[in-house]
Write a protein that holds these residues in place. Structure first.
Motif, PDB file in Angstrom:
ATOM      1  N   LEU A  41       0.828  -1.213   0.000  1.00  0.00           N
ATOM      2  CA  LEU A  41       0.000   0.000   0.000  1.00  0.00           C
ATOM      3  C   LEU A  41       0.861   1.261   0.000  1.00  0.00           C
ATOM      4  CD1 LEU A  41      -2.923  -0.998   2.388  1.00  0.00           C
ATOM      5  CD2 LEU A  41      -3.044  -0.575  -0.071  1.00  0.00           C
ATOM      6  N   VAL A  42       1.982   1.225   0.710  1.00  0.00           N
ATOM      7  CA  VAL A  42       2.906   2.366   0.662  1.00  0.00           C
ATOM      8  C   VAL A  42       3.407   2.549  -0.769  1.00  0.00           C
ATOM      9  CG1 VAL A  42       5.203   3.162   1.388  1.00  0.00           C
ATOM     10  CG2 VAL A  42       3.579   2.306   3.093  1.00  0.00           C
ATOM     11  N   ALA A  43       3.750   1.450  -1.426  1.00  0.00           N
ATOM     12  CA  ALA A  43       4.197   1.535  -2.823  1.00  0.00           C
ATOM     13  C   ALA A  43       3.087   2.097  -3.712  1.00  0.00           C
ATOM     14  CB  ALA A  43       4.645   0.158  -3.315  1.00  0.00           C
ATOM     15  N   GLU A  44       1.845   1.685  -3.469  1.00  0.00           N
ATOM     16  CA  GLU A  44       0.694   2.232  -4.213  1.00  0.00           C
ATOM     17  C   GLU A  44       0.604   3.742  -4.017  1.00  0.00           C
ATOM     18  OE1 GLU A  44      -1.650   0.878  -6.151  1.00  0.00           O
ATOM     19  OE2 GLU A  44      -1.466  -1.266  -5.795  1.00  0.00           O
ATOM     20  N   THR A  45       0.815   4.186  -2.793  1.00  0.00           N
ATOM     21  CA  THR A  45       0.764   5.620  -2.488  1.00  0.00           C
ATOM     22  C   THR A  45       1.862   6.370  -3.246  1.00  0.00           C
ATOM     23  OG1 THR A  45      -0.142   5.123  -0.308  1.00  0.00           O
ATOM     24  CG2 THR A  45       0.767   7.325  -0.629  1.00  0.00           C
ATOM     25  N   VAL A  46       3.061   5.803  -3.248  1.00  0.00           N
ATOM     26  CA  VAL A  46       4.182   6.421  -3.965  1.00  0.00           C
ATOM     27  C   VAL A  46       3.872   6.504  -5.460  1.00  0.00           C
ATOM     28  CG1 VAL A  46       6.603   6.100  -4.634  1.00  0.00           C
ATOM     29  CG2 VAL A  46       5.903   5.782  -2.246  1.00  0.00           C
ATOM     30  N   VAL A  47       3.321   5.444  -6.010  1.00  0.00           N
ATOM     31  CA  VAL A  47       2.960   5.438  -7.433  1.00  0.00           C
ATOM     32  C   VAL A  47       1.913   6.511  -7.719  1.00  0.00           C
ATOM     33  CG1 VAL A  47       1.787   4.080  -9.229  1.00  0.00           C
ATOM     34  CG2 VAL A  47       3.590   3.043  -7.861  1.00  0.00           C
ATOM     35  N   GLY A  48       0.909   6.609  -6.860  1.00  0.00           N
ATOM     36  CA  GLY A  48      -0.134   7.618  -7.047  1.00  0.00           C
ATOM     37  C   GLY A  48       0.401   9.032  -6.932  1.00  0.00           C
ATOM     38  N   LEU A  49       1.247   9.264  -5.939  1.00  0.00           N
ATOM     39  CA  LEU A  49       1.851  10.598  -5.778  1.00  0.00           C
ATOM     40  C   LEU A  49       2.787  10.926  -6.940  1.00  0.00           C
ATOM     41  CD1 LEU A  49       2.595  10.619  -1.950  1.00  0.00           C
ATOM     42  CD2 LEU A  49       0.892  11.993  -3.174  1.00  0.00           C
ATOM     43  N   ALA A  50       3.518   9.927  -7.415  1.00  0.00           N
ATOM     44  CA  ALA A  50       4.415  10.145  -8.549  1.00  0.00           C
ATOM     45  C   ALA A  50       3.640  10.562  -9.787  1.00  0.00           C
ATOM     46  CB  ALA A  50       5.226   8.879  -8.831  1.00  0.00           C
ATOM     47  N   ALA A  51       2.474   9.984  -9.994  1.00  0.00           N
ATOM     48  CA  ALA A  51       1.657  10.362 -11.152  1.00  0.00           C
ATOM     49  C   ALA A  51       1.241  11.826 -11.068  1.00  0.00           C
ATOM     50  CB  ALA A  51       0.424   9.461 -11.241  1.00  0.00           C
ATOM     51  N   ILE A  52       0.862  12.263  -9.885  1.00  0.00           N
ATOM     52  CA  ILE A  52       0.475  13.666  -9.716  1.00  0.00           C
ATOM     53  C   ILE A  52       1.681  14.579  -9.905  1.00  0.00           C
ATOM     54  CG2 ILE A  52      -0.344  15.369  -8.037  1.00  0.00           C
ATOM     55  CD1 ILE A  52      -2.305  13.228  -7.055  1.00  0.00           C
ATOM     56  N   VAL A  53       2.821  14.207  -9.355  1.00  0.00           N
ATOM     57  CA  VAL A  53       4.037  15.018  -9.499  1.00  0.00           C
ATOM     58  C   VAL A  53       4.436  15.119 -10.971  1.00  0.00           C
ATOM     59  CG1 VAL A  53       6.514  15.091  -8.991  1.00  0.00           C
ATOM     60  CG2 VAL A  53       4.872  14.635  -7.159  1.00  0.00           C
ATOM     61  N   ILE A  54       4.406  14.002 -11.673  1.00  0.00           N
ATOM     62  CA  ILE A  54       4.749  14.017 -13.101  1.00  0.00           C
ATOM     63  C   ILE A  54       3.799  14.935 -13.867  1.00  0.00           C
ATOM     64  CG2 ILE A  54       4.776  12.612 -15.214  1.00  0.00           C
ATOM     65  CD1 ILE A  54       5.838  10.294 -13.426  1.00  0.00           C
ATOM     66  N   ALA A  55       2.507  14.839 -13.572  1.00  0.00           N
ATOM     67  CA  ALA A  55       1.530  15.699 -14.256  1.00  0.00           C
ATOM     68  C   ALA A  55       1.793  17.176 -13.965  1.00  0.00           C
ATOM     69  CB  ALA A  55       0.115  15.311 -13.829  1.00  0.00           C
ATOM     70  N   ILE A  56       2.137  17.495 -12.736  1.00  0.00           N
ATOM     71  CA  ILE A  56       2.433  18.890 -12.371  1.00  0.00           C
ATOM     72  C   ILE A  56       3.687  19.380 -13.097  1.00  0.00           C
ATOM     73  CG2 ILE A  56       3.202  20.383 -10.475  1.00  0.00           C
ATOM     74  CD1 ILE A  56       1.307  18.732  -8.637  1.00  0.00           C
ATOM     75  N   VAL A  57       4.733  18.565 -13.092  1.00  0.00           N
ATOM     76  CA  VAL A  57       5.985  18.940 -13.761  1.00  0.00           C
ATOM     77  C   VAL A  57       5.752  19.145 -15.262  1.00  0.00           C
ATOM     78  CG1 VAL A  57       8.284  18.081 -14.409  1.00  0.00           C
ATOM     79  CG2 VAL A  57       7.495  17.897 -12.042  1.00  0.00           C
ATOM     80  N   LEU A  58       5.030  18.235 -15.885  1.00  0.00           N
ATOM     81  CA  LEU A  58       4.759  18.367 -17.317  1.00  0.00           C
ATOM     82  C   LEU A  58       3.897  19.590 -17.615  1.00  0.00           C
ATOM     83  CD1 LEU A  58       4.199  14.623 -18.310  1.00  0.00           C
ATOM     84  CD2 LEU A  58       6.200  16.068 -18.791  1.00  0.00           C
ATOM     85  N   THR A  59       2.959  19.894 -16.739  1.00  0.00           N
ATOM     86  CA  THR A  59       2.125  21.087 -16.914  1.00  0.00           C
ATOM     87  C   THR A  59       2.986  22.344 -16.841  1.00  0.00           C
ATOM     88  OG1 THR A  59       0.185  19.972 -16.007  1.00  0.00           O
ATOM     89  CG2 THR A  59       0.155  22.376 -15.988  1.00  0.00           C
ATOM     90  N   HIS A  60       3.875  22.389 -15.869  1.00  0.00           N
ATOM     91  CA  HIS A  60       4.770  23.545 -15.734  1.00  0.00           C
ATOM     92  C   HIS A  60       5.742  23.649 -16.910  1.00  0.00           C
ATOM     93  CE1 HIS A  60       3.426  25.161 -11.970  1.00  0.00           C
ATOM     94  NE2 HIS A  60       3.472  23.962 -11.405  1.00  0.00           N
ATOM     95  N   ALA A  61       6.011  22.519 -17.564  1.00  0.00           N
ATOM     96  CA  ALA A  61       6.896  22.523 -18.738  1.00  0.00           C
ATOM     97  C   ALA A  61       6.147  22.928 -20.002  1.00  0.00           C
ATOM     98  CB  ALA A  61       7.536  21.158 -18.914  1.00  0.00           C
ATOM     99  N   GLY A  62       4.842  23.183 -19.866  1.00  0.00           N
ATOM    100  CA  GLY A  62       4.063  23.654 -21.007  1.00  0.00           C
ATOM    101  C   GLY A  62       3.224  22.606 -21.706  1.00  0.00           C
ATOM    102  N   GLN A  63       3.273  21.376 -21.243  1.00  0.00           N
ATOM    103  CA  GLN A  63       2.446  20.342 -21.865  1.00  0.00           C
ATOM    104  C   GLN A  63       1.024  20.414 -21.320  1.00  0.00           C
ATOM    105  OE1 GLN A  63       3.843  16.343 -21.993  1.00  0.00           O
ATOM    106  NE2 GLN A  63       5.972  16.939 -22.285  1.00  0.00           N
ATOM    107  N   THR A  64       0.081  20.081 -22.172  1.00  0.00           N
ATOM    108  CA  THR A  64      -1.306  20.003 -21.743  1.00  0.00           C
ATOM    109  C   THR A  64      -1.569  18.578 -21.254  1.00  0.00           C
ATOM    110  OG1 THR A  64      -1.945  21.645 -23.373  1.00  0.00           O
ATOM    111  CG2 THR A  64      -3.702  20.274 -22.455  1.00  0.00           C
ATOM    112  N   ILE A  65      -1.993  18.491 -20.030  1.00  0.00           N
ATOM    113  CA  ILE A  65      -2.294  17.187 -19.432  1.00  0.00           C
ATOM    114  C   ILE A  65      -3.800  16.980 -19.514  1.00  0.00           C
ATOM    115  CG2 ILE A  65      -2.158  15.798 -17.323  1.00  0.00           C
ATOM    116  CD1 ILE A  65       0.565  16.395 -18.627  1.00  0.00           C
ATOM    117  N   PRO A  66      -4.230  15.880 -20.127  1.00  0.00           N
ATOM    118  CA  PRO A  66      -5.674  15.634 -20.258  1.00  0.00           C
ATOM    119  C   PRO A  66      -6.367  15.535 -18.892  1.00  0.00           C
ATOM    120  CG  PRO A  66      -4.403  14.057 -21.567  1.00  0.00           C
ATOM    121  CD  PRO A  66      -3.435  14.833 -20.735  1.00  0.00           C
ATOM    122  N   TRP A  67      -7.616  15.923 -18.882  1.00  0.00           N
ATOM    123  CA  TRP A  67      -8.430  15.861 -17.669  1.00  0.00           C
ATOM    124  C   TRP A  67      -8.456  14.442 -17.108  1.00  0.00           C
ATOM    125  CZ3 TRP A  67     -12.889  13.157 -16.413  1.00  0.00           C
ATOM    126  CH2 TRP A  67     -13.506  13.548 -15.237  1.00  0.00           C
ATOM    127  N   ALA A  68      -8.478  13.438 -17.986  1.00  0.00           N
ATOM    128  CA  ALA A  68      -8.530  12.035 -17.552  1.00  0.00           C
ATOM    129  C   ALA A  68      -7.327  11.674 -16.685  1.00  0.00           C
ATOM    130  CB  ALA A  68      -8.608  11.109 -18.761  1.00  0.00           C
TER     131      ALA A  68
END
Length: 162
Positions: A41-68
């Protein structure tokens, strides 16, 4: 205490108060199984948080992240929090929580992999995240369906009619 009893009754229904024997909870294999579940479950949490961090980083880099992607990342974290509650109550011996955790560890990977297979719904990195999420959930399901755990959490007997 009242809140926990209400949670058990609400989530567990008639079997909400059914708790397995204390000796089975203290068995070394049971303790080891719940330790594995916590780490997964800790690993699941890390995976979930990593997805949000990646989306934030890509958004700040100018990429459009789909709503999905945002929706999926948020839902994964909420699901994981729910699984923590089930694991906590199962570790205390509640059969209903063990059953819910076992059920969700079977359903979520299937749903996740089916959704990941939809072409162009998610970027590649999110598809990889979903596969990792599914593998971890399958690991939780594997621990929960071991012979020892199924013996530890026997199905409650149906009440007999008077």
């Amino acid at each position: 205490m009242w809140c926990r009893l209400r949670l058990d009754r609400l989530a567990g229904g008639r079997a909400g108060g059914y708790v397995i024997r204390e000796s089975m909870l203290e068995h070394p294999d049971t303790v080891r199984s719940f330790r594995w579940i916590r780490w997964l479950l800790v690993a699941e949490t890390v995976v979930g948080l990593a997805a949000i961090v990646i989306a934030i980083v890509l958004t700040h880099a100018g990429q459009t992240i789909p709503w999905a992607v945002w929706f999926r990342a948020t839902v994964v974290l909420l699901i994981t929090l729910t699984l923590y509650v089930f694991a906590w109550r199962a570790q205390l011996g509640y059969y209903w929580a063990y059953q819910r955790l076992r059920l969700f560890s079977r359903i979520f990977p299937v749903v996740t992999l089916v959704i990941a297979a939809i072409p162009n719904l998610y970027p590649f990195w999110m598809v990889v995240e979903q596969i990792v999420f599914s593998v971890l959930m399958i690991g939780i399901g594997d621990v929960l369906t071991s012979d020892h755990m199924r013996t530890t959490f026997p199905k409650p007997a149906r009440p007999t009619a008077p």
